[in-house]
Design an enzyme around this catalytic site. Structure first.
Site, PDB file in Angstrom:
ATOM      1  N   MET A 185       0.854  -1.195   0.000  1.00 36.55           N
ATOM      2  CA  MET A 185       0.000   0.000   0.000  1.00 36.55           C
ATOM      3  C   MET A 185       0.889   1.244   0.000  1.00 36.55           C
ATOM      4  SD  MET A 185      -3.439  -0.914   2.043  1.00 36.55           S
ATOM      5  CE  MET A 185      -2.828  -0.689   3.695  1.00 36.55           C
ATOM      6  N   GLY A 186       2.119   1.095  -0.466  1.00 36.76           N
ATOM      7  CA  GLY A 186       3.021   2.244  -0.554  1.00 36.76           C
ATOM      8  C   GLY A 186       3.565   2.645   0.800  1.00 36.76           C
ATOM      9  N   ALA A 187       4.050   3.914   0.894  1.00 40.63           N
ATOM     10  CA  ALA A 187       4.773   4.390   2.086  1.00 40.63           C
ATOM     11  C   ALA A 187       5.846   3.349   2.427  1.00 40.63           C
ATOM     12  CB  ALA A 187       3.816   4.614   3.252  1.00 40.63           C
ATOM     13  N   HIS A 222       9.440  -3.467   3.240  1.00 42.62           N
ATOM     14  CA  HIS A 222       9.013  -3.713   1.852  1.00 42.62           C
ATOM     15  C   HIS A 222      10.237  -3.996   0.980  1.00 42.62           C
ATOM     16  CE1 HIS A 222       5.687  -0.918   3.246  1.00 42.62           C
ATOM     17  NE2 HIS A 222       5.008  -1.965   2.834  1.00 42.62           N
ATOM     18  N   GLU A 245       5.769 -11.316   7.264  1.00 40.94           N
ATOM     19  CA  GLU A 245       5.191 -12.055   8.406  1.00 40.94           C
ATOM     20  C   GLU A 245       4.697 -11.120   9.504  1.00 40.94           C
ATOM     21  OE1 GLU A 245       8.164 -14.876   9.634  1.00 40.94           O
ATOM     22  OE2 GLU A 245       7.456 -16.355   8.158  1.00 40.94           O
ATOM     23  N   ASP A 278       2.323  -9.068   9.158  1.00 41.10           N
ATOM     24  CA  ASP A 278       0.879  -9.274   9.027  1.00 41.10           C
ATOM     25  C   ASP A 278       0.644 -10.777   8.993  1.00 41.10           C
ATOM     26  OD1 ASP A 278      -0.213  -6.503   8.687  1.00 41.10           O
ATOM     27  OD2 ASP A 278       1.313  -6.507   7.130  1.00 41.10           O
ATOM     28  N   LEU A 332       9.147  -2.691  11.578  1.00 35.21           N
ATOM     29  CA  LEU A 332       8.904  -1.645  10.584  1.00 35.21           C
ATOM     30  C   LEU A 332       7.451  -1.694  10.126  1.00 35.21           C
ATOM     31  CD1 LEU A 332      12.074  -1.586   8.317  1.00 35.21           C
ATOM     32  CD2 LEU A 332      11.551  -0.284  10.350  1.00 35.21           C
TER      33      LEU A 332
HETATM   34  O1  PAF Z   1      -0.193  -5.744   3.643  1.00 34.63           O
HETATM   35  C1  PAF Z   1      -0.596  -4.798   2.928  1.00 34.63           C
HETATM   36  O2  PAF Z   1       0.087  -3.794   2.735  1.00 34.63           O
HETATM   37  C2  PAF Z   1      -1.970  -4.895   2.290  1.00 34.63           C
HETATM   38  O3  PAF Z   1      -2.880  -5.504   3.128  1.00 34.63           O
HETATM   39  C3  PAF Z   1      -1.944  -5.566   0.915  1.00 34.63           C
HETATM   40  C4  PAF Z   1      -1.521  -7.023   1.016  1.00 34.63           C
HETATM   41  C5  PAF Z   1      -0.996  -4.829  -0.016  1.00 34.63           C
HETATM   42  C6  PAF Z   1      -3.341  -5.530   0.288  1.00 34.63           C
HETATM   43  O4  PAF Z   1      -3.794  -4.230   0.121  1.00 34.63           O
END
Ligand code: PAF
Length: 283
Positions: A30-32, A37, A148, A150, A184
């Site tokens: 979702m960016g940022a 990431h 992980e 999430d 993070l």
């Molecule tokens: O984990 C995230 O950033 C979001 O839930 C995802 C998997 C990109 C779906 O919008």
């Protein structure tokens, strides 16, 4: 790196790669973007010929309008990071592109989605499944990468892939932490300096609980975490659950499973943070 904003352009571009026998890795975000990431993208770059990173703040997974409004967005900085780590394509569509009409699909993953985040954020995993399945259909990746941190999302996406009969491989990647332990998260940038310091109690408590667990029952270990967290001014604990890492259902004894994870969610001021720790994992 190409920045693409439409599904048809993405499909065209990726079909070209596929015809040449290139493998495709997808990193949904979702960016940022932050180093967490970046670690997913680096892993995809290592394992695939082509890496697509989607940047899309998905409205259907937010059950709180303010959270959606305040979610950090910075496409330019995101693209800079993605270029530096070697992504091939940034896919950054507008909401109308991903949802030309409302998505009426309803996903149910009970009992995986009825606990923890699923219980606290009604509709959240339905929204995640809507967007992630759309991204999978659009990109048709060989592999897709998720963090992980999430933990519950990762389990639900694996289950979604199984139920939809998709053939891609889901790769779970370890949590990346700041040097002081804070996991993070894009939401960390919304913390004040004081809250940022306070938030350290989360990872510190989880790591301390690994030691507590060595000589204590599961029940006492959970009580230790709850007590430490409830002591911190400005924290509001939503849950601390010690669960089976596959079923996400609570376990009562350390002997109940070979894979045991503690998952926490709390508000630090107005910012909701999550983290988790593995007590037991048989590889
Ligand atoms: O984990 C995230 O950033 C979001 O839930 C995802 C998997 C990109 C779906 O919008």
């Amino acid at each position: 790196m190409k920045v693409i904003t439409t599904v048809s352009q993405l499909k065209n571009e990726l079909n070209g790669f596929r015809e040449k026998g290139k493998s495709i890795g997808l990193v949904p975000t979702m960016g940022a973007l932050h180093e967490g990431h970046a670690s997913l993208v680096k892993r995809s770059v290592e394992e695939n010929d082509v890496t697509v990173v989607s940047i899309f703040v998905n409205p259907t997974q937010f059950n709180d309008k303010n959270d959606l409004k305040n979610y950090p967005r910075n496409l330019e900085a995101d693209c800079e990071l993605l270029r530096a780590v070697g992504a091939t394509i940034a896919f950054a569509p507008e909401v109308e592109e991903m949802y030309p009409e409302p998505d009426t699909r309803q996903f149910h993953f009970a009992p995986l989605d009825t606990v923890m985040e699923g219980a606290c954020r009604p509709g959240h995993f339905n929204g995640v499944a809507q967007i992630v399945s759309k991204l999978f259909y659009a990109a048709e990746p060989d592999k897709a990468y998720f963090g992980e941190k999430d933990f519950q999302q990762l389990a639900i996406i694996r289950e979604m892939v199984r139920r939809l009969g998709l053939s891609l491989q889901i790769i779970g990647c370890p949590i990346v932490r700041e040097s002081d332990g804070l996991a993070l998260s894009s939401r960390n940038m919304l913390l004040t300096a004081e809250e940022r310091t306070r938030a350290l109690a989360i990872s510190r408590t989880l790591f301390e609980s690994l030691n507590v667990a060595k000589n204590s029952s599961l029940h006492d270990t959970r009580a230790f975490v709850e007590k430490q967290i409830n002591k911190v001014d400005g924290f509001r604990l939503e849950y601390y659950r010690i669960v089976d890492g596959n079923t996400l259902q609570e376990v009562e004894e350390w002997s109940d499973s070979d894979y045991i994870v503690g998952c926490i969610a709390l508000f630090c001021g107005n910012i909701r943070l999550i983290d988790n720790i593995k007590y037991k994992e048989v590889k």
